[in-house]
Enzyme design. Structure first.
Site, short mmCIF file in Angstrom:
data_model
loop_
_atom_site.label_atom_id
_atom_site.label_comp_id
_atom_site.label_asym_id
_atom_site.label_seq_id
_atom_site.Cartn_x
_atom_site.Cartn_y
_atom_site.Cartn_z
N GLY A 153 36.02 36.08 33.75
CA GLY A 153 37.20 34.90 33.03
C GLY A 153 38.25 35.94 33.29
O GLY A 153 38.78 36.69 33.05
N CYS B 97 46.95 28.76 37.77
CA CYS B 97 46.30 29.01 39.01
C CYS B 97 47.03 27.71 39.62
O CYS B 97 47.13 27.48 41.04
CB CYS B 97 45.43 29.40 39.37
N GLU C 175 34.13 24.32 40.38
CA GLU C 175 33.27 23.77 38.95
C GLU C 175 33.43 22.65 38.91
O GLU C 175 34.19 21.41 40.05
CB GLU C 175 34.87 25.05 38.35
N GLY D 39 39.47 30.16 47.23
CA GLY D 39 38.89 30.34 46.48
C GLY D 39 37.36 29.72 47.58
O GLY D 39 37.45 29.14 48.21
N GLU E 157 36.87 31.84 41.74
CA GLU E 157 38.13 30.44 41.62
C GLU E 157 39.61 31.06 41.67
O GLU E 157 39.62 31.85 40.38
CB GLU E 157 37.76 29.85 39.77
P1 NAD Z 1 42.38 39.44 37.45
O1 NAD Z 1 42.33 39.43 38.43
O2 NAD Z 1 43.19 40.25 37.25
O3 NAD Z 1 41.11 39.74 36.46
C1 NAD Z 1 40.31 38.82 36.58
C2 NAD Z 1 39.02 39.27 35.52
O4 NAD Z 1 38.09 39.78 36.52
C3 NAD Z 1 39.79 40.15 34.78
O5 NAD Z 1 38.12 39.14 34.04
C4 NAD Z 1 39.23 41.49 35.25
O6 NAD Z 1 38.52 42.06 34.03
C5 NAD Z 1 38.01 40.72 35.87
N1 NAD Z 1 38.27 41.95 36.70
C6 NAD Z 1 39.52 43.11 37.27
N2 NAD Z 1 38.85 44.36 38.55
C7 NAD Z 1 37.24 43.61 38.90
C8 NAD Z 1 36.21 44.95 39.08
N3 NAD Z 1 37.01 45.05 40.46
N4 NAD Z 1 35.34 43.25 39.56
C9 NAD Z 1 34.92 42.18 38.52
N5 NAD Z 1 35.39 42.43 37.71
C10 NAD Z 1 37.10 43.04 38.03
O7 NAD Z 1 43.31 38.43 36.92
P2 NAD Z 1 43.89 38.09 36.06
O8 NAD Z 1 45.36 38.50 35.64
O9 NAD Z 1 42.73 38.05 34.46
O10 NAD Z 1 44.30 36.36 36.04
C11 NAD Z 1 45.25 35.71 36.84
C12 NAD Z 1 44.95 34.90 37.74
O11 NAD Z 1 43.65 34.41 37.62
C13 NAD Z 1 46.08 34.58 38.67
O12 NAD Z 1 46.01 34.53 40.29
C14 NAD Z 1 45.50 33.05 38.96
O13 NAD Z 1 45.96 32.59 39.43
C15 NAD Z 1 44.11 33.07 38.82
N6 NAD Z 1 43.53 32.04 37.89
C16 NAD Z 1 42.86 31.64 38.43
C17 NAD Z 1 42.10 29.91 38.60
C18 NAD Z 1 41.37 28.95 38.95
O14 NAD Z 1 40.53 28.51 38.61
N7 NAD Z 1 41.09 29.17 40.11
C19 NAD Z 1 42.00 30.53 36.63
C20 NAD Z 1 43.03 30.95 36.28
C21 NAD Z 1 43.21 31.80 36.97
#
Ligand code: NAD
Length: 485
Positions: free
Chosen positions: A151, A285, A459, A455, A251
């Site tokens: 998440g 997002c 969902e 993406g 996503e």
């Molecule tokens: P992020 O990409 O930094 O992290 C997302 C998740 O991925 C975290 O739980 C993190 O620990 C995990 N992660 C990081 N590196 C990883 C790896 N190498 N392998 C597996 N897991 C890993 O994102 P964030 O800063 O938490 O959230 C913001 C981003 O999420 C924004 O770009 C936003 O647009 C997006 N977002 C998208 C949606 C959607 O439904 N499309 C919804 C909410 C947020």
């Protein structure tokens, strides 16, 4: 004294809270004050292994239950979530800093909707009968097996449910890793599912940073990975999942266009732009952060927008009068402030906001820039904060080309009173989730997801079922088998 937000333990595995303080400590900071309210520990390799082996084993019996039985458990969990909405909303506010005014109506309630909706569908996940003369083929919709959910930090309860509900409805088990920034709410989802009757091991939550996410994604026991996160993380996770030929849902981020034509109702368009930029302090997002306004109404639109943005109430998120909360972390605040500086440097006209709010916590004033051009950094990169860019346009053809000129394709919106134009324009926009005379509605009944870099997969809705199940086809011969020799 222990803060009420402190969970019983860091992880929820096999139907109970589990602790292992050998993992890296993860402080939980309340964004409205900067105070540390809880600590959890990242999963050690032993915890990762325990969660995966438990979920793998538990899934077999879960998939053998009838869909109606599984659905009943999900719907019971939905009822519990609704009964505890206030308590869960307070926890969501501690986890994210989002104002209670929002969390009371958008988080546990949205999670409950997903549990109820997919609980209702679980009993009707059937295959087809395909006649082949006297022979026939039947298909069976089967679970994928063990699914991993990872998440982002903006909607921790909702994301845990949007992934968990369809996964469980289809007969899968799940190991969910919340964002390290917001580790609290998913534990409650696990606890409630268990209380509602989900067998131990069906829905597990473990904590950790990207490293733990990486360990989950590469484990051979895992059949599917569903990630909500940024595009760079999505690329890494997609590649790692491909190595093991795992199913994926991605996503990811966006830089979505919101197009306002001269004939639009100005107040509705301003309302759409506010919802599409300032809800959750812009940490959404699907936000329509490139607001294209046709030249004839530009100044009128900006004046009304500035006036209404001035009505935002920044303050204590636990006060239900507060309508605008802080950024989730100090780091996110600094990233967003950096983008605001870039906007000023690159020549955008600041209409309102433009700075940190003068109060404790990580608050940024809702910010609007006008005269933004397509090449400016604030028009190209996802900011994930309360920064709206208003761009001008002349013609329909021009705005469609400019709206599509981005690597992203999550959402798009159009405001106009000309319905043939609305459908014509939406038909040409490269985006997965679109809006006409509205912005950012995300009901569980509608598919949600992106195209291009935003993406893969969808969902919510019946579409999500396709991404958490697979079809087995069975040819049945009624007569003798003919063979060449
Ligand atoms: P992020 O990409 O930094 O992290 C997302 C998740 O991925 C975290 O739980 C993190 O620990 C995990 N992660 C990081 N590196 C990883 C790896 N190498 N392998 C597996 N897991 C890993 O994102 P964030 O800063 O938490 O959230 C913001 C981003 O999420 C924004 O770009 C936003 O647009 C997006 N977002 C998208 C949606 C959607 O439904 N499309 C919804 C909410 C947020």
């Amino acid at each position: 004294m222990t803060h009420p937000a402190q969970p019983k333990a860091s992880h929820f595995i096999n139907g109970e809270y589990v602790e292992d303080t050998a993992g890296t400590p993860i402080p939980v900071i309340y964004a409205a004050t900067g105070e540390q309210i809880a600590t959890v520990y990242a999963a050690t390799p032993a915890i990762v292994d325990q969660a995966l082996s438990t979920a793998k084993e538990a899934q077999k019996a879960w998939a053998k239950m009838t869909g109606t039985e599984r659905g009943r458990i999900l719907r019971r969990a939905a009822d519990i979530m609704r009964e505890r909405n206030h308590e869960l909303s307070v926890l969501e506010t501690y986890d994210t800093g989002k104002p209670l005014q929002e969390t009371l109506v958008a988080d546990a309630t949205s999670g409950a909707d997903a549990l109820e909706y997919f609980g209702g569908l679980a009993g009707s996940l059937t295959g087809e009968h395909i006649p082949m003369g006297e022979d026939w083929v039947y298909t069976v919709r089967e679970a994928l097996g063990l699914c991993v959910g990872i998440g982002a930090w903006n909607y921790p309860t909702q994301i845990a449910c949007w992934k968990g509900a369809p996964a469980l409805a289809c007969g899968n088990s799940m190991v969910f890793k919340p964002s390290e920034t917001t580790p609290l709410c998913a534990l409650k989802v696990a606890e409630i599912l268990h209380e509602a009757g989900a067998p131990a091991g069906i829905y597990n939550v473990i904590q950790g940073m990207g490293e733990v996410g990486g360990a989950l994604v590469t484990d051979p026991r895992v059949d599917k990975v569903s990630l909500t996160g940024s595009v760079p993380t999505g690329k890494k996770v997609y590649a790692a999942a491909a190595e093991g030929m795992k199913h994926v849902t991605m996503e990811l981020g966006g830089k979505s266009p919101l197009i306002i034509f001269d004939d639009a109702d100005i107040d509705n368009a301003v309302g759409g732009a506010i919802n599409g930029n300032f809800y959750s302090s812009g940490q959404v997002c699907s936000n329509g952060t490139r607001v294209f306004v046709q030249k004839g109404i530009k100044e009128k639109f900006l004046a009304r927008l500035a006036e209404r943005t001035g009505n935002a109430i920044l303050g204590d998120p636990m006060d239900e009068a507060t309508s605008f909360g802080p950024m989730v972390t100090e780091n996110q605040m600094n990233i967003v402030l950096g983008y605001i500086e870039k906007g000023k440097e690159e020549g955008a006209r600041l209409i309102c906001g433009g700075a940190r709010a003068d109060m404790p916590g990580y608050y940024i004033q809702p910010t609007v820039f006008a005269d933004v051009t397509d090449d400016m950094t604030i028009a190209r990169e996802e900011i994930f904060g309360p920064v709206m860019s208003v761009l001008d346009f002349d013609t329909e053809e021009e705005v469609i080309a400019r709206a599509n000129d981005t690597e992203f394709g999550l959402s798009a919106g159009v405001f106009t009173n000309d319905f043939s134009r609305a459908h014509r324009v939406i038909g040409q926009l490269e985006a997965g989730s679109c809006f006409i005379n509205s912005y950012n509605d995300a009901p569980v009944e509608a598919p949600f997801g992106g195209v291009k870099a935003s993406g893969v997969g969808r969902e919510n809705s019946k579409e999500a079922i396709k991404h958490f199940s697979q079809v087995k086809s069975v040819y049945v011969r009624m007569g003798d088998v003919e063979a060449a020799f």
